[in-house]
Design a protein around this motif. Sequence first.
Motif, PDB file in Angstrom:
ATOM      1  N   ASN A   1       0.789  -1.234   0.000  1.00  9.73           N
ATOM      2  CA  ASN A   1       0.000   0.000   0.000  1.00  9.73           C
ATOM      3  C   ASN A   1       0.820   1.282   0.000  1.00  9.73           C
ATOM      4  OD1 ASN A   1       0.786   0.374   2.801  1.00  9.73           O
ATOM      5  ND2 ASN A   1      -0.781  -1.149   3.326  1.00  9.73           N
TER       6      ASN A   1
ATOM      7  N   TRP B   1      -6.608   3.124  -1.197  1.00  8.03           N
ATOM      8  CA  TRP B   1      -6.552   2.806  -2.621  1.00  8.03           C
ATOM      9  C   TRP B   1      -7.379   3.800  -3.425  1.00  8.03           C
ATOM     10  CZ3 TRP B   1      -4.030  -0.328  -5.992  1.00  8.03           C
ATOM     11  CH2 TRP B   1      -4.595  -0.478  -7.261  1.00  8.03           C
TER      12      TRP B   1
ATOM     13  N   PRO C   1      -9.959  -2.252  -5.806  1.00  7.03           N
ATOM     14  CA  PRO C   1      -8.729  -2.129  -5.016  1.00  7.03           C
ATOM     15  C   PRO C   1      -7.896  -3.406  -5.007  1.00  7.03           C
ATOM     16  CG  PRO C   1     -10.653  -2.292  -3.582  1.00  7.03           C
ATOM     17  CD  PRO C   1     -11.168  -2.125  -4.971  1.00  7.03           C
TER      18      PRO C   1
ATOM     19  N   ILE D   1       1.027   2.815  -5.998  1.00  8.59           N
ATOM     20  CA  ILE D   1      -0.029   2.239  -6.825  1.00  8.59           C
ATOM     21  C   ILE D   1       0.569   1.934  -8.204  1.00  8.59           C
ATOM     22  CG2 ILE D   1      -1.944   3.338  -5.609  1.00  8.59           C
ATOM     23  CD1 ILE D   1      -2.015   5.462  -7.840  1.00  8.59           C
TER      24      ILE D   1
END
Length: 455
Positions: free
Chosen positions: A366, A395, A381, A369
């Motif tokens: 996380n 996300w 996500p 991206i």
Amino acid sequence: MNRNPNRPASRLAAIGGVAIAALALTACGPDITSGSDDTAASDRLQAPTAEQPEGEITIWDRSGDLYEVFDAVIDEFNEKYPGITVHHEAVDINAKLQNTLITGTDVPDGVFLDDALVSSYADHLWDVSDVLAPYVDDIAPQKIDATTVDGGIYGVPYDLNPGLLYYNAAALEAAGIDATTIETYDDLLDAARAYQDAKPGSKPIHLEQSAFLGQLQLEMYASQLGTSIADADGELRLDSPEYEQILTFLDTVQTEGLGTRAEYLSPTDIAELENGNQVFYPWAIWFDFAPQQLLPETSGDWRAMELPAWEDGGARSGAMGGSSFVLPKDGENADLAWLFYEFLMYDEAGYSAVWGVNDIYPTGLNTSIPAYLPAADPTEPLFQPLEALGGQDLWEVATTAGAQIPSGTAIPSWWNGAVDYLGNDIQKMLDGDLTPAEVISSSTEGIQSNLIDRQ
């Protein structure tokens, strides 16, 4: 063992290594940046034509959690390409790559490399324009631009690092401030002033004390405005209204006493985050490491939102850092290495394994991206909501922000060397010794005469 997601602390060390490596390219040894200005067709990598190609490839990645993630995808890759054997090596890339490319000995087929270094190595890399052609329209434009040199593309984009505004929602709510109403940097200044009134002695906005990271953050702000330190031709463009606006904002934070001056996640920085004196942190997505690992007292209090805009209706994010995969020309099977990266980044099985739930990241990776827009769908996500952000769906926030990052330009080979001028001058401004106009004039003169003119 608690694994930190993408290890932003390790990432910081790696970013510092970029500066050292880039200085080495310009300060000693053969000049690996020299060569033809033409991007001939023979310099463009072509994909294998065999339906089931065979061979061996050597892939270099940095040691750490990302190495483990990429390593875990090899078995799935071999289900698609059983004839390709992957030798995956954990390497100190910044220490080894330069000499390896110069000598042409034991050159890997693929390398994980910071975007800031791609232009310095371009003459030794395959132009991947042709193999990327089926995907290029679906890749974040900023990432393509960052690795484009003289019309050729020299990196297979990996991550997108959108800038976000992290904020201590609990502390702000207790002070009667609704952070979600912040839409511009003027709004952010007003919110900081209001918080300081409610909590005297606080310095709500982070001011970066590292010259290198301060320059990197400056470029995040500039990215929002569709500009950067150099234009598409590599010409310096600091002397502009955009940079004056950004530096004036930072100077205002400093002169009004609204900023906590500290190095990113240093002990002082962490202490001021934990005690509620520092409640606004404009930074890349990878700051989310802090509430997950380093802020036990305020973990769960933090949230993320898009960056404020510089003007009403302006972009709400800018790029801050990033990496790509490069394919050295002297690698024996760079075309097969391309298939590995194609699977990793553009096959749903590959990118889902990288950013999704796996043995290394139980809730998914996380701290970045995907640069590939179909993989960065806000409604689908790949990683889960973060408890450290109060269960927020980071996300959705990050992909929405990332989609707003304007197109950019290639990162010049002298970017890291510019820290000796621009990065240091920003710090002098925050010391109260330079005005924004003086930063621009001093840095422009230093970079032009000592870096650009000497190339």
